[in-house]
Motif scaffolding. Structure first.
Motif, PDB file in Angstrom:
ATOM      1  N   GLU A  45       0.827  -1.194   0.000  1.00 25.33           N
ATOM      2  CA  GLU A  45       0.000   0.000   0.000  1.00 25.33           C
ATOM      3  C   GLU A  45       0.865   1.249   0.000  1.00 25.33           C
ATOM      4  O   GLU A  45       0.531   2.242  -0.621  1.00 25.33           O
ATOM      5  N   ARG A  46       1.993   1.157   0.675  1.00 26.51           N
ATOM      6  CA  ARG A  46       2.853   2.337   0.776  1.00 26.51           C
ATOM      7  C   ARG A  46       3.608   2.589  -0.522  1.00 26.51           C
ATOM      8  O   ARG A  46       3.734   3.715  -0.961  1.00 26.51           O
ATOM      9  N   TYR A  47       4.144   1.517  -1.119  1.00 29.75           N
ATOM     10  CA  TYR A  47       5.061   1.721  -2.235  1.00 29.75           C
ATOM     11  C   TYR A  47       4.523   1.258  -3.584  1.00 29.75           C
ATOM     12  O   TYR A  47       5.155   1.518  -4.609  1.00 29.75           O
ATOM     13  N   GLY A  48       3.414   0.557  -3.578  1.00 26.42           N
ATOM     14  CA  GLY A  48       2.938   0.004  -4.831  1.00 26.42           C
ATOM     15  C   GLY A  48       3.651  -1.286  -5.162  1.00 26.42           C
ATOM     16  O   GLY A  48       4.617  -1.670  -4.512  1.00 26.42           O
ATOM     17  N   LYS A 103       7.611  -0.987  -6.726  1.00 27.54           N
ATOM     18  CA  LYS A 103       8.647  -0.477  -5.836  1.00 27.54           C
ATOM     19  C   LYS A 103       8.823  -1.328  -4.587  1.00 27.54           C
ATOM     20  O   LYS A 103       9.785  -1.136  -3.846  1.00 27.54           O
ATOM     21  N   THR A 104       7.899  -2.208  -4.328  1.00 31.46           N
ATOM     22  CA  THR A 104       8.041  -3.059  -3.152  1.00 31.46           C
ATOM     23  C   THR A 104       8.930  -4.255  -3.481  1.00 31.46           C
ATOM     24  O   THR A 104       8.679  -4.970  -4.437  1.00 31.46           O
ATOM     25  N   THR A 105       9.961  -4.439  -2.689  1.00 31.40           N
ATOM     26  CA  THR A 105      10.858  -5.577  -2.918  1.00 31.40           C
ATOM     27  C   THR A 105      10.523  -6.695  -1.944  1.00 31.40           C
ATOM     28  O   THR A 105       9.886  -6.474  -0.910  1.00 31.40           O
ATOM     29  N   ASP A 161      11.708  -5.876   1.376  1.00 31.44           N
ATOM     30  CA  ASP A 161      10.807  -5.011   2.124  1.00 31.44           C
ATOM     31  C   ASP A 161       9.761  -5.838   2.852  1.00 31.44           C
ATOM     32  O   ASP A 161       9.505  -5.651   4.044  1.00 31.44           O
ATOM     33  N   THR A 179      -2.937   1.540  -5.683  1.00 27.74           N
ATOM     34  CA  THR A 179      -1.552   1.975  -5.583  1.00 27.74           C
ATOM     35  C   THR A 179      -0.613   1.113  -6.404  1.00 27.74           C
ATOM     36  O   THR A 179       0.575   1.386  -6.482  1.00 27.74           O
ATOM     37  N   LEU A 217      -0.391   0.870  -9.438  1.00 31.27           N
ATOM     38  CA  LEU A 217       0.040   1.457 -10.705  1.00 31.27           C
ATOM     39  C   LEU A 217       1.345   2.208 -10.504  1.00 31.27           C
ATOM     40  O   LEU A 217       1.518   2.950  -9.591  1.00 31.27           O
ATOM     41  N   ASN A 218       2.260   1.970 -11.370  1.00 27.50           N
ATOM     42  CA  ASN A 218       3.559   2.600 -11.225  1.00 27.50           C
ATOM     43  C   ASN A 218       4.124   3.043 -12.556  1.00 27.50           C
ATOM     44  O   ASN A 218       4.412   4.188 -12.758  1.00 27.50           O
TER      45      ASN A 218
END
Lengths: 191, 191
Positions: free
Chosen positions: A18-21, A24-26, A29, A100, A102-103
């Motif tokens: 939710e924070r990074y999409g 971007k979330t590894t 993480d 979220t 979408l990046n």
DNA sequence: GTACATTTGGAACAAAATCGTCGAATAAAG
DNA sequence: CTTTATTCGACGATTTTGTTCCAAATGTAC
């Protein structure tokens, strides 16, 4: 396969996604947030996408529970439908990893999301159709084809989700708009 | 060196940094948000850190303007100090790239931030000291050492920022806490 | 205790992403 | 036209990331 650990991971992943999409979330993480080693994740999930799907599925279950509660609390079919729409839209914007996610490439992401959502479309149609049928029995609605109407409403609602995905608009504005459309449905349906 | 383009980049970078934090934000992200090619960024900035510093500097300027406005609007020195603290804390949490910059190693990030902030510490001390001096003249405060007291208040405030950096607490809670401390300062200072 | 299944995490690696550079293309200015 | 300012595509070096493998740890039933 400890359901406990799995749930723990899903919830941790939910927060990070939710924070990074999605992009971007590894895995690190997620692992760090879950308090596990990165490779432990692969004991429970095949890959990152599967983790994401589990998160979405989990949130979908929560959403269903919330909707059911609100529906039960409403008396008239009209209000039930209204509650349903409101909750669904609010959730979609607020707690939605769907949103979220979408990046980069919008269309690719949207297809990804759509694929996941399709599993729930039938369920949603059924739920809406149930409300409509109840409304018909109670003489709130004309004796329309419940399934067809439900499909229409859902499709319409998905149409409203798209601008929510692209532009980070306010929820209120969209809710207002969609409520107007729902009103249109009502005035065309109500006896 | 078009100041326009540079400003454009800084503002775009501000949005992206705020969303993803320093580490997760790539130069591509910034470039895309600014509507430029990635390598164009290097025409205006040496590297990613320099972009970040420019963003922070920009936001610091905004913050100063906002604080000055609020200070001018307050009549008593007590209220000026209170406005100052409130705005500063609120800003720090809400629009603060300083806050969202934390991602991995907390201490390293904190040192990074501290280094940037140090440039503004003198300025802030001066501003607080000014308020205190005014309060002394108006007999609101005892004739304390303004600079020393200002240093103390600022240090105290920074102390309150640390938990804001680590835990994502509510602003309200922290503001309430720090207001208590400020009150303590007042009751020790006021005539 | 032993034998076995479950669960974890360190090390390794290929693939992808990312930073920053270089040089050429384009636009603006003189 | 000449010069200067600005942009961008492509590239190499380095780092990050997703995923696998395997051994260690932990739990469980006998």
């Amino acid at each position: 396969m400890s359901a406990n650990s799995k749930q723990q991971i899903i919830e941790a992943a939910g927060i990070v996604f939710e924070r990074y999409g999605f992009k971007k979330t590894t895995m690190d993480d997620i692992a760090y947030a879950a308090g596990k080693g990165k490779s432990s994740l692969y004991y429970y999930f095949k890959n990152k996408e599967e983790v994401f799907e589990a998160v979405v599925a989990h949130e979908a279950r929560q959403l269903v529970a919330e909707i059911n509660k609100a529906i039960d609390a409403s008396n008239s079919a009209v209000n039930k439908l209204r509650s349903y729409v409101n909750i669904r839209m609010k959730r979609f914007v607020q707690r939605g990893n769907l949103a979220t996610a979408l990046n980069d490439n919008f269309l690719a992401t949207f297809a990804f999301i759509e694929k996941i959502q399709n599993n729930y479309r039938d369920f949603e149609v059924e739920m809406i159709a149930g409300i409509i049928n109840e409304g018909i029995e109670k003489r709130e609605f004309k004796p329309v084809d419940a399934n067809f109407t439900a499909e229409a409403i859902l499709t319409c609602m998905i149409g409203f989700e798209v601008p929510l995905l692209t532009k980070t608009k306010t929820t209120e504005e969209s809710v207002k708009k969609i409520n107007n459309v729902i009103d249109m449905f009502f005035y065309g349906i109500c006896t």
